[in-house]
Design a protein around this motif. Structure first.
Motif, PDB file in Angstrom:
ATOM      1  N   VAL A  52       8.964 -17.661  11.823  1.00 53.12           N
ATOM      2  CA  VAL A  52       9.457 -18.581  10.596  1.00 53.12           C
ATOM      3  C   VAL A  52       9.713 -17.599   9.431  1.00 53.12           C
ATOM      4  CG1 VAL A  52       9.153 -20.851   9.558  1.00 53.12           C
ATOM      5  CG2 VAL A  52       8.524 -20.468  11.654  1.00 53.12           C
ATOM      6  N   THR A  53      10.783 -17.845   8.840  1.00 50.86           N
ATOM      7  CA  THR A  53      10.902 -17.162   7.412  1.00 50.86           C
ATOM      8  C   THR A  53      10.575 -18.131   6.191  1.00 50.86           C
ATOM      9  OG1 THR A  53      13.322 -18.161   7.243  1.00 50.86           O
ATOM     10  CG2 THR A  53      13.011 -15.998   8.244  1.00 50.86           C
ATOM     11  N   GLU A  54      10.493 -17.596   5.074  1.00 52.77           N
ATOM     12  CA  GLU A  54      10.070 -18.673   3.884  1.00 52.77           C
ATOM     13  C   GLU A  54      10.937 -19.701   3.853  1.00 52.77           C
ATOM     14  OE1 GLU A  54      10.206 -17.852  -0.540  1.00 52.77           O
ATOM     15  OE2 GLU A  54       8.342 -16.774   0.278  1.00 52.77           O
ATOM     16  N   GLU A  55      12.279 -19.284   3.741  1.00 53.48           N
ATOM     17  CA  GLU A  55      13.255 -20.428   3.670  1.00 53.48           C
ATOM     18  C   GLU A  55      13.116 -21.380   4.785  1.00 53.48           C
ATOM     19  OE1 GLU A  55      16.424 -22.777   2.223  1.00 53.48           O
ATOM     20  OE2 GLU A  55      15.072 -21.324   1.390  1.00 53.48           O
ATOM     21  N   GLU A  56      12.873 -20.984   5.939  1.00 55.90           N
ATOM     22  CA  GLU A  56      12.792 -21.905   6.964  1.00 55.90           C
ATOM     23  C   GLU A  56      11.522 -22.847   6.951  1.00 55.90           C
ATOM     24  OE1 GLU A  56      15.087 -19.507  10.611  1.00 55.90           O
ATOM     25  OE2 GLU A  56      12.937 -19.113  10.276  1.00 55.90           O
ATOM     26  N   SER A  57      10.574 -22.254   6.303  1.00 54.81           N
ATOM     27  CA  SER A  57       9.273 -23.123   6.107  1.00 54.81           C
ATOM     28  C   SER A  57       9.643 -24.081   5.047  1.00 54.81           C
ATOM     29  CB  SER A  57       8.112 -22.290   5.614  1.00 54.81           C
ATOM     30  OG  SER A  57       7.006 -23.039   5.352  1.00 54.81           O
ATOM     31  N   VAL A  58      10.354 -23.709   3.847  1.00 58.09           N
ATOM     32  CA  VAL A  58      10.682 -24.765   2.747  1.00 58.09           C
ATOM     33  C   VAL A  58      11.518 -25.676   3.382  1.00 58.09           C
ATOM     34  CG1 VAL A  58      12.176 -24.834   0.700  1.00 58.09           C
ATOM     35  CG2 VAL A  58      10.567 -22.958   0.918  1.00 58.09           C
ATOM     36  N   VAL A  59      12.629 -25.717   4.390  1.00 60.23           N
ATOM     37  CA  VAL A  59      13.256 -26.461   4.831  1.00 60.23           C
ATOM     38  C   VAL A  59      12.635 -27.512   5.672  1.00 60.23           C
ATOM     39  CG1 VAL A  59      15.267 -26.921   6.316  1.00 60.23           C
ATOM     40  CG2 VAL A  59      15.378 -25.091   4.823  1.00 60.23           C
ATOM     41  N   ARG A  60      11.661 -26.747   6.699  1.00 62.78           N
ATOM     42  CA  ARG A  60      10.896 -27.743   7.249  1.00 62.78           C
ATOM     43  C   ARG A  60      10.230 -28.685   6.587  1.00 62.78           C
ATOM     44  NH1 ARG A  60       8.698 -24.109  12.666  1.00 62.78           N
ATOM     45  NH2 ARG A  60      10.590 -23.151  13.099  1.00 62.78           N
ATOM     46  N   ILE A  61       9.446 -28.515   5.620  1.00 64.65           N
ATOM     47  CA  ILE A  61       8.717 -29.213   4.708  1.00 64.65           C
ATOM     48  C   ILE A  61       9.668 -30.546   4.059  1.00 64.65           C
ATOM     49  CG2 ILE A  61       6.973 -29.443   2.806  1.00 64.65           C
ATOM     50  CD1 ILE A  61       6.330 -26.446   3.382  1.00 64.65           C
ATOM     51  N   VAL A  62      10.795 -29.813   3.386  1.00 64.22           N
ATOM     52  CA  VAL A  62      11.467 -30.684   2.931  1.00 64.22           C
ATOM     53  C   VAL A  62      12.131 -31.874   3.926  1.00 64.22           C
ATOM     54  CG1 VAL A  62      13.931 -30.973   1.502  1.00 64.22           C
ATOM     55  CG2 VAL A  62      12.115 -29.161   1.052  1.00 64.22           C
ATOM     56  N   GLU A  63      12.455 -31.369   5.214  1.00 62.66           N
ATOM     57  CA  GLU A  63      13.134 -32.399   5.988  1.00 62.66           C
ATOM     58  C   GLU A  63      12.297 -33.215   6.511  1.00 62.66           C
ATOM     59  OE1 GLU A  63      15.010 -29.900   9.053  1.00 62.66           O
ATOM     60  OE2 GLU A  63      16.928 -29.743   7.636  1.00 62.66           O
ATOM     61  N   ALA A  64      10.954 -32.793   6.720  1.00 61.14           N
ATOM     62  CA  ALA A  64       9.913 -33.909   7.045  1.00 61.14           C
ATOM     63  C   ALA A  64       9.368 -34.836   6.015  1.00 61.14           C
ATOM     64  CB  ALA A  64       8.436 -33.212   7.453  1.00 61.14           C
ATOM     65  N   ALA A  65       9.746 -34.417   4.817  1.00 67.21           N
ATOM     66  CA  ALA A  65       9.244 -35.265   3.572  1.00 67.21           C
ATOM     67  C   ALA A  65      10.319 -36.288   3.495  1.00 67.21           C
ATOM     68  CB  ALA A  65       9.173 -34.482   2.259  1.00 67.21           C
ATOM     69  N   SER A  66      11.688 -36.022   3.637  1.00 68.04           N
ATOM     70  CA  SER A  66      12.905 -36.789   3.780  1.00 68.04           C
ATOM     71  C   SER A  66      12.824 -37.933   4.572  1.00 68.04           C
ATOM     72  CB  SER A  66      14.221 -36.073   4.075  1.00 68.04           C
ATOM     73  OG  SER A  66      14.207 -36.016   5.323  1.00 68.04           O
ATOM     74  N   LEU A  67      11.837 -37.805   5.616  1.00 70.37           N
ATOM     75  CA  LEU A  67      11.705 -38.994   6.519  1.00 70.37           C
ATOM     76  C   LEU A  67      10.860 -40.305   6.070  1.00 70.37           C
ATOM     77  CD1 LEU A  67      11.202 -37.050   9.900  1.00 70.37           C
ATOM     78  CD2 LEU A  67      13.549 -37.962   9.203  1.00 70.37           C
ATOM     79  N   ALA A  68      10.028 -40.062   4.903  1.00 66.80           N
ATOM     80  CA  ALA A  68       9.132 -40.674   4.486  1.00 66.80           C
ATOM     81  C   ALA A  68       9.852 -42.016   3.790  1.00 66.80           C
ATOM     82  CB  ALA A  68       8.189 -40.160   3.389  1.00 66.80           C
ATOM     83  N   PRO A  69       9.596 -43.231   4.087  1.00 63.72           N
ATOM     84  CA  PRO A  69      10.095 -44.445   3.383  1.00 63.72           C
ATOM     85  C   PRO A  69       9.603 -44.338   1.789  1.00 63.72           C
ATOM     86  CG  PRO A  69       8.564 -45.117   5.484  1.00 63.72           C
ATOM     87  CD  PRO A  69       8.313 -43.582   5.249  1.00 63.72           C
TER      88      PRO A  69
END
Length: 285
Positions: A122-139
């Motif tokens: 996993v690259t640094e950018e991929e890690s960033v994207v994973r965190i942001v996408e997970a957070a986008s699921l929060a109500p």
């Protein structure tokens, strides 16, 4: 809503912790990693807890196994409790917990051989994207907590800073760069209410003082380092004490952050209050 946070355990978890939690009855329990050096018995004990829980694994949790097998076993045992680059949420209490990069050792961005074996390169950018996408699921109306082992960069570069390197010179910011970038990108939609982490122990190396353990930025995001190590001890009379970082939300807004030392009976022995603020008018979570 009351949250208990267990800082870096380093194997320090017994039936006394479980009995104490039965007395305290928090609404949820968070683990910031470094549970042990890969002890599966401790992981199994955590999975038996009758509390909504979330876990991010730390750099010690991979043990000495570079193959990633011990890490893979722990993730499998934890199941949905594991928050690696994922969101964990409960409707009761209404809260969203998003995990950052697992097994971080701080210092910018690095993936160990064990982590790469389990999750891939996993690259640094991929890690960033994973965190942001997970957070986008929060109500939108639920409190949003980021759960990490190491905190983000940008919170100071002194030995005593909340993520400062204290074990050798020069003393520098030892936070996670990918987490800092993710938090910045998340603000385009909403800011995190709270970032919870450990890794950098409260007592500085060589007994040279205590670390700053709380910070609040200009966007309103609070940061708390829960790594009180060791997390068990005794009071002046020799009675045993157990540490939890304690967080409370009122009307979906952060109202209290403190470090608390309890007697096993549930009686509060000491408290270090880091944040206390009145809740706003009633809102619906």
């Amino acid at each position: 809503m009351r949250l208990a946070i267990a800082g870096d355990l380093h194997g320090d978890w017994t039936c006394h912790d479980e009995r104490l939690l039965d007395q305290l009855q928090p609404d949820a329990l968070l683990f910031v990693g470094d549970l042990s050096d890969g002890d599966l018995r401790l992981v199994k004990a955590i999975t038996r807890l009758q509390l909504p829980s979330a876990v991010i694994l730390g750099n010690h949790d991979r043990g000495k196994d570079r193959s990633g097998e011990r890490l893979r076993q722990q993730i499998s045992m934890l199941g949905d409790l594991d928050c690696s680059w994922k969101m964990r949420s409960w409707s009761m209490p209404p809260i969203a917990v998003v995990g950052a990069r697992p097994c971080s050792s701080g210092g910018g961005f690095h993936l160990s051989e064990a982590v790469q074996s389990v999750f891939g390169p996993v690259t640094e950018e991929e890690s960033v994207v994973r965190i942001v996408e997970a957070a986008s699921l929060a109500p939108d109306h639920w409190p949003l907590i980021l759960l990490a082992h190491s905190g983000p960069t940008g919170l100071g570069s002194d030995a005593s800073s909340i993520c400062g390197r204290d074990w050798k010179h020069p003393h520098i910011d030892w936070g996670d760069r990918d987490l800092a970038i993710a938090l910045e990108r998340m603000r385009q939609r909403r800011s995190a209410d709270l970032v919870v982490f450990g890794h950098m122990h409260h007592t500085l190396r060589g007994g040279k003082g205590e670390r700053v353990t709380f910070h609040r930025d200009r966007y309103g995001t609070a940061y708390v380092n829960a790594a009180c190590v060791p997390r068990s001890g005794s009071d002046e009379a020799g009675h045993p004490l157990i540490h939890f970082t304690w967080v409370e939300f009122e009307n979906c807004h952060l109202s209290l952050v403190s470090h608390r030392w309890f007697h096993p009976t549930g009686k509060l022995a000491y408290e270090q209050t880091l944040l206390r603020q009145p809740s706003p008018e009633m809102t619906s979570c």
